[in-house]
Design an enzyme around this catalytic site. Structure first.
Site, PDB file in Angstrom:
ATOM      1  N   HIS A  84       4.341  -4.329  10.895  1.00 54.50           N
ATOM      2  CA  HIS A  84       4.804  -3.685  12.137  1.00 54.50           C
ATOM      3  C   HIS A  84       4.924  -4.686  13.286  1.00 54.50           C
ATOM      4  CE1 HIS A  84       4.296   0.547  10.813  1.00 54.50           C
ATOM      5  NE2 HIS A  84       3.313   0.048  10.065  1.00 54.50           N
TER       6      HIS A  84
ATOM      7  N   HIS B 115      -7.556  -0.432   5.397  1.00 50.38           N
ATOM      8  CA  HIS B 115      -6.500   0.438   5.946  1.00 50.38           C
ATOM      9  C   HIS B 115      -6.240   1.558   4.939  1.00 50.38           C
ATOM     10  CE1 HIS B 115      -2.856   1.626   8.032  1.00 50.38           C
ATOM     11  NE2 HIS B 115      -2.132   1.402   6.949  1.00 50.38           N
TER      12      HIS B 115
ATOM     13  N   ASP C 290       5.703   4.958   5.081  1.00 52.29           N
ATOM     14  CA  ASP C 290       6.550   4.030   5.847  1.00 52.29           C
ATOM     15  C   ASP C 290       6.603   2.639   5.199  1.00 52.29           C
ATOM     16  OD1 ASP C 290       3.871   3.617   6.660  1.00 52.29           O
ATOM     17  OD2 ASP C 290       4.500   2.772   8.576  1.00 52.29           O
ATOM     18  N   HIS C 291       6.014   2.514   4.018  1.00 60.01           N
ATOM     19  CA  HIS C 291       6.138   1.274   3.231  1.00 60.01           C
ATOM     20  C   HIS C 291       6.764   1.528   1.849  1.00 60.01           C
ATOM     21  CE1 HIS C 291       3.700  -1.375   5.927  1.00 60.01           C
ATOM     22  NE2 HIS C 291       3.421  -0.172   6.402  1.00 60.01           N
TER      23      HIS C 291
ATOM     24  N   HIS D  94       0.850  -1.207   0.000  1.00 57.44           N
ATOM     25  CA  HIS D  94       0.000   0.000   0.000  1.00 57.44           C
ATOM     26  C   HIS D  94       0.875   1.242   0.000  1.00 57.44           C
ATOM     27  CE1 HIS D  94       0.810  -0.451   4.291  1.00 57.44           C
ATOM     28  NE2 HIS D  94       0.254   0.718   4.549  1.00 57.44           N
TER      29      HIS D  94
ATOM     30  N   HIS E 190       1.359   3.990   1.871  1.00 57.62           N
ATOM     31  CA  HIS E 190       1.872   4.786   2.991  1.00 57.62           C
ATOM     32  C   HIS E 190       3.401   4.924   2.929  1.00 57.62           C
ATOM     33  CE1 HIS E 190      -1.950   4.167   5.613  1.00 57.62           C
ATOM     34  NE2 HIS E 190      -2.050   5.216   4.804  1.00 57.62           N
TER      35      HIS E 190
ATOM     36  N   ASP F  76      -0.304  -3.755   6.221  1.00 59.42           N
ATOM     37  CA  ASP F  76      -0.962  -3.195   7.402  1.00 59.42           C
ATOM     38  C   ASP F  76      -2.430  -3.607   7.476  1.00 59.42           C
ATOM     39  OD1 ASP F  76       1.418  -2.022   8.073  1.00 59.42           O
ATOM     40  OD2 ASP F  76       0.777   0.049   7.731  1.00 59.42           O
TER      41      ASP F  76
HETATM   42 ZN    ZN Z   1      -0.059   1.806   6.441  1.00 59.72          ZN
END
Ligand code: ZN
Length: 255
Positions: free
Chosen positions: A171, A114, A60-61, A56, A58, A133
């Site tokens: 995570h 998400h 942080d990915h 996805h 985001h 996530d």
């Molecule tokens: Zn995420």
């Protein structure tokens, strides 16, 4: 030959994973939170990065994609619905598509909630799923772009995978998730066993993932919204699972 994996921390509490096909030498990073730890893992293993499979959009990915692609010229595969929000995408995929990493083969499962276009990569033969996530060990992602109904359906799809599927998530949230889960199901023996195991793992400095679908089915309240005892525990006996799921998710947000 079976797939090999290497798991490592990125950023604060993100996981990076490398998936390696010993037969062809192909190696995929599942998401790219940050380039440096991925480079370190490549160096450690001696593997060469051929692909990045994005779950996805985001940051942080995806924050490491540009740097990794510049260096390795790797292929970037991303969910069709989010390609515009992810840098340097080569190929977009949707529900039911097949993604190859050398001779390894994944089915794409759309798992929105998400984010609107989140996907999971399921390597059926190798019994591996990379759930980003969407599904965490004893938890699930926050419902940011979708609805609780959408997220419940996505989790139900993952729950239908074979029980011995090993699940990698984005995570390390397991202990916090367990503390919350025990407020919903204080008498769940599988959850108590998982709590003891995860506490030991964290104390030893080892990751609590991968988890398995079977383990999550028995102990993760977010996969158990259609279990009568869980509905009763949140005061919603007889209500539809989507409503029970939404209540558990709302309680977690306040926890
Ligand atoms: Zn995420």
């Amino acid at each position: 030959m079976p797939a090999e994996t290497k798991l490592f921390l990125c950023l604060k509490d993100n996981y990076g994973v490398l998936l390696h096909d010993p037969e062809s030498g192909a190696t995929a990073a599942i998401d790219a939170p940050e380039a440096a730890p991925i480079e370190a893992a490549l160096k450690d293993t001696g593997w060469t990065l051929s692909d990045i499979l994005v779950t996805h959009h985001h940051h942080d990915h995806t924050g490491g994609i540009a740097e990794l692609k510049k260096k390795h010229r790797c292929r970037v595969v991303a969910p069709h619905g989010e390609a515009g929000k992810i840098p340097l995408v080569d190929e977009t995929v949707r529900e039911g598509d097949t993604v190859k990493v050398g001779t390894l083969s994944a089915k794409v499962i759309e798992t929105p909630g998400h984010t609107g276009g989140h996907i999971t990569y399921w390597f059926q033969r190798d019994k591996l799923a990379f759930a980003g996530d969407t599904l965490f060990s004893i938890g699930c992602g926050r419902v940011i772009e979708g609805t609780p109904e959408m997220m419940w359906e996505s989790l139900a799809k993952l729950r239908d995978l074979p029980g011995d599927t090993r699940v990698y998530c984005g995570h390390e949230y397991t202990l916090a998730n367990i503390r919350f889960a025990q407020t919903v199901e204080p008498n769940n023996a599988a959850l108590a066993a998982r709590a003891a195991e995860a506490t030991k793992q964290v104390a030893a400095g080892t990751p609590t993932i991968p988890t398995t679908i079977e383990e999550e089915k028995t102990a993760n309240p977010f996969l158990r919204a259609d279990v009568p005892a869980v509905a009763a525990a949140v005061g919603l006996s007889g209500k539809p699972p989507t409503e029970v799921f939404a209540e558990i998710r709302a309680r977690k947000n306040r926890f």
